[in-house]
Design an enzyme around this catalytic site. Sequence first.
Site, PDB file in Angstrom:
ATOM      1  N   ASP A  40      -3.725  -3.363   7.073  1.00  0.00           N
ATOM      2  CA  ASP A  40      -4.950  -4.021   7.531  1.00  0.00           C
ATOM      3  C   ASP A  40      -5.141  -5.401   6.915  1.00  0.00           C
ATOM      4  OD1 ASP A  40      -5.326  -1.657   8.833  1.00  0.00           O
ATOM      5  OD2 ASP A  40      -7.397  -1.393   8.207  1.00  0.00           O
TER       6      ASP A  40
ATOM      7  N   GLU B 259     -11.426  -5.296  12.360  1.00  0.00           N
ATOM      8  CA  GLU B 259     -12.322  -5.562  11.239  1.00  0.00           C
ATOM      9  C   GLU B 259     -12.612  -7.059  11.134  1.00  0.00           C
ATOM     10  OE1 GLU B 259     -10.553  -3.878   7.766  1.00  0.00           O
ATOM     11  OE2 GLU B 259     -10.697  -1.826   8.512  1.00  0.00           O
TER      12      GLU B 259
ATOM     13  N   SER C 115     -14.217  -4.406   7.099  1.00  0.00           N
ATOM     14  CA  SER C 115     -13.356  -3.941   6.017  1.00  0.00           C
ATOM     15  C   SER C 115     -14.208  -3.259   4.959  1.00  0.00           C
ATOM     16  CB  SER C 115     -12.626  -5.130   5.395  1.00  0.00           C
ATOM     17  OG  SER C 115     -12.125  -4.800   4.122  1.00  0.00           O
TER      18      SER C 115
ATOM     19  N   CYS D  40      -5.629  -1.477  -1.902  1.00  0.00           N
ATOM     20  CA  CYS D  40      -6.676  -2.386  -2.380  1.00  0.00           C
ATOM     21  C   CYS D  40      -7.541  -1.688  -3.427  1.00  0.00           C
ATOM     22  CB  CYS D  40      -7.511  -2.879  -1.212  1.00  0.00           C
ATOM     23  SG  CYS D  40      -6.537  -3.782   0.018  1.00  0.00           S
TER      24      CYS D  40
ATOM     25  N   CYS E 292      -2.650   3.641   2.883  1.00  0.00           N
ATOM     26  CA  CYS E 292      -3.575   2.587   3.305  1.00  0.00           C
ATOM     27  C   CYS E 292      -4.724   3.146   4.147  1.00  0.00           C
ATOM     28  CB  CYS E 292      -2.817   1.500   4.046  1.00  0.00           C
ATOM     29  SG  CYS E 292      -1.851   2.123   5.431  1.00  0.00           S
ATOM     30  N   ASP E 293      -5.447   2.227   4.777  1.00  0.00           N
ATOM     31  CA  ASP E 293      -6.709   2.581   5.416  1.00  0.00           C
ATOM     32  C   ASP E 293      -6.574   3.607   6.535  1.00  0.00           C
ATOM     33  OD1 ASP E 293      -7.372   0.539   3.743  1.00  0.00           O
ATOM     34  OD2 ASP E 293      -8.409  -0.667   5.225  1.00  0.00           O
ATOM     35  N   LYS E 294      -5.555   3.490   7.366  1.00  0.00           N
ATOM     36  CA  LYS E 294      -5.465   4.348   8.546  1.00  0.00           C
ATOM     37  C   LYS E 294      -4.469   5.486   8.402  1.00  0.00           C
ATOM     38  CE  LYS E 294      -8.483   1.635  10.218  1.00  0.00           C
ATOM     39  NZ  LYS E 294      -8.467   0.647   9.138  1.00  0.00           N
TER      40      LYS E 294
ATOM     41  N   CYS F  42       0.810  -1.227   0.000  1.00  0.00           N
ATOM     42  CA  CYS F  42       0.000   0.000   0.000  1.00  0.00           C
ATOM     43  C   CYS F  42       0.842   1.276   0.000  1.00  0.00           C
ATOM     44  CB  CYS F  42      -0.940   0.007   1.198  1.00  0.00           C
ATOM     45  SG  CYS F  42      -1.973  -1.463   1.318  1.00  0.00           S
TER      46      CYS F  42
END
Length: 564
Positions: free
Chosen positions: A83, A448, A474, A196, A124-126, A51
């Site tokens: 994640d 998640e 997720s 992703c 990425c996600d965070k 990521c």
Amino acid sequence: MVKLRIRSSQWYDGVDNAPHRPYLRAVGLTEADFAKPLVGVLVSWSELGPCNFHNLELVRYVKEGVKEAGGVGLAAPTIVVNDGINMGTPGMRYSLISRDLIADTIEAQFNSHGVDAWVGIGGCDKTQPGIMMAMVRLDLPAVYLYGGSAEAGWLGERELTIEDAFESVGAYLAGKITLDELKRVEELSFPTYGTCQGMFTANTMATLGEALGLSLLGSASPPATSARRRKYAVESGRAVLKAAELGVTPRKVVTYDALYNAAVTLFATAGSTNAILHLLAIAHEANVKFTLDDFDEISRRVPVIAALRPAGPYAMQDLDRIGGVPRVLKKLYKAGLLRPEALTVEGEPIGKLLERWEPPAVPEAGILYDVEKPYKPYSGIRILRGNLAPSGAVMKIGAADKLRFEGRAKVYDSEAEAFKAVAAGEIKPGDVVIIRYEGPKGAPGMPEMLKVTAAIVGAGLGDAVALVTDGRFSGATRGIMVGHVAPEAAVGGPIALVQNGDRVIIDGEAGLIKLEVSEEELEKRRKAWAPPPPKYKGGLLAKYAALVQQADKGAVTSPSAWGT
């Protein structure tokens, strides 16, 4: 440009600060550089996943843009928690925690080195919400730059994303595919670096960066492998000093109207439920009152117009091909769903930027729809309330085929227990799987549940089984899923009182989640309930459990909305 050096001059000007300057001379600054604005280039980078793998390359281009605009850029890192790699493992407890840690580390780095402005590169996600929270907290001129998503994979004519890899596990366990077929999906589902590929959490937050006005218009959708990533990196470096000259700072950008626009965009793209948590946290940092009630009200007026995974068949690269996020925003703007006066880091209201933006002459090809004839007539996410979640819960309905579900509870006190039950074939049509003690304090870290949800969908039970949890989902999750139940089980929320066989009603259209148990019986159970002992007595997880607020408050750890 002396006026832009309000902070760095305190650290590096004058005789008193002579001992400070050698430290920066040692990393390449010249005498002339000390007269220029100092721009931090915050980068999330790691080889522990794809990521953020390429983000270091973007630093050079951001610094190039800063130099062109008359400043000097210096890079600094922040942490990364992947994640996807941590899904279903103890490491998932660190995912949401890392968001607040990232904001804290940025505050510490840039407030202790006197930067005048900064660009944050995330992937990425965070990392993305953590950077955005820090932007508002520090309130220095700042621009967010996304590293971009990975390209989709291909298996014959089938477009693959990482979602397919997770769901193939459930399909294999259910005997629907062979081990060789599972291996083939594993090998082909993630062919390049980047995040992703669907409208999962990373791409959702990048999309909302544009909707909030914290990123340059058009910068979210180009893949990580695209040369346009470098173009936007240079432009972000230039833009941050333009913002400084105009006096545009994140607290002027992140207003109620900007958060409103972000919520509209989230619902229209059927984005990740995680974005609810993150927007609440960003609002908290901005000291703007924006609650689940606002999300609820907005969600009832916005349909899904993007057929992006997991709600549809397309990946982010497909949206990029037809114009990217600006094409989504322009449709929402023309339909009167956006607040056009919301300011952006480009120094202009978002409405003006969208007025000038023209889509490429490429057909939308079923990827994007008009608001009047949407992909789905309801929003991507719905806020639920009821005696099972008095403070609220979140249901992702854009990726579900049913809005209403009634069934009997099967209760599990951890995600691991629930996954074992799915793998063993114990979950049957009509079940409502309750996974509790996985909330912000209880897990801790509100992990998640993709491993469980993907196994349910992969087993062919996506429309026949519902899942309710005080944990998270997720962005790749689909099916009948309700998360963020508040209050959580660990603090005595009603989800702690559910027993096997209890009837549960989930109604996405009505915004209801109800446990069909009498108040007298619930009170009896409440008196018999005792809080579980803390899972951790020391270290980061114990500290987080002591500080974190509930999901309906964004699971924030900062005690103050103004952290400067």
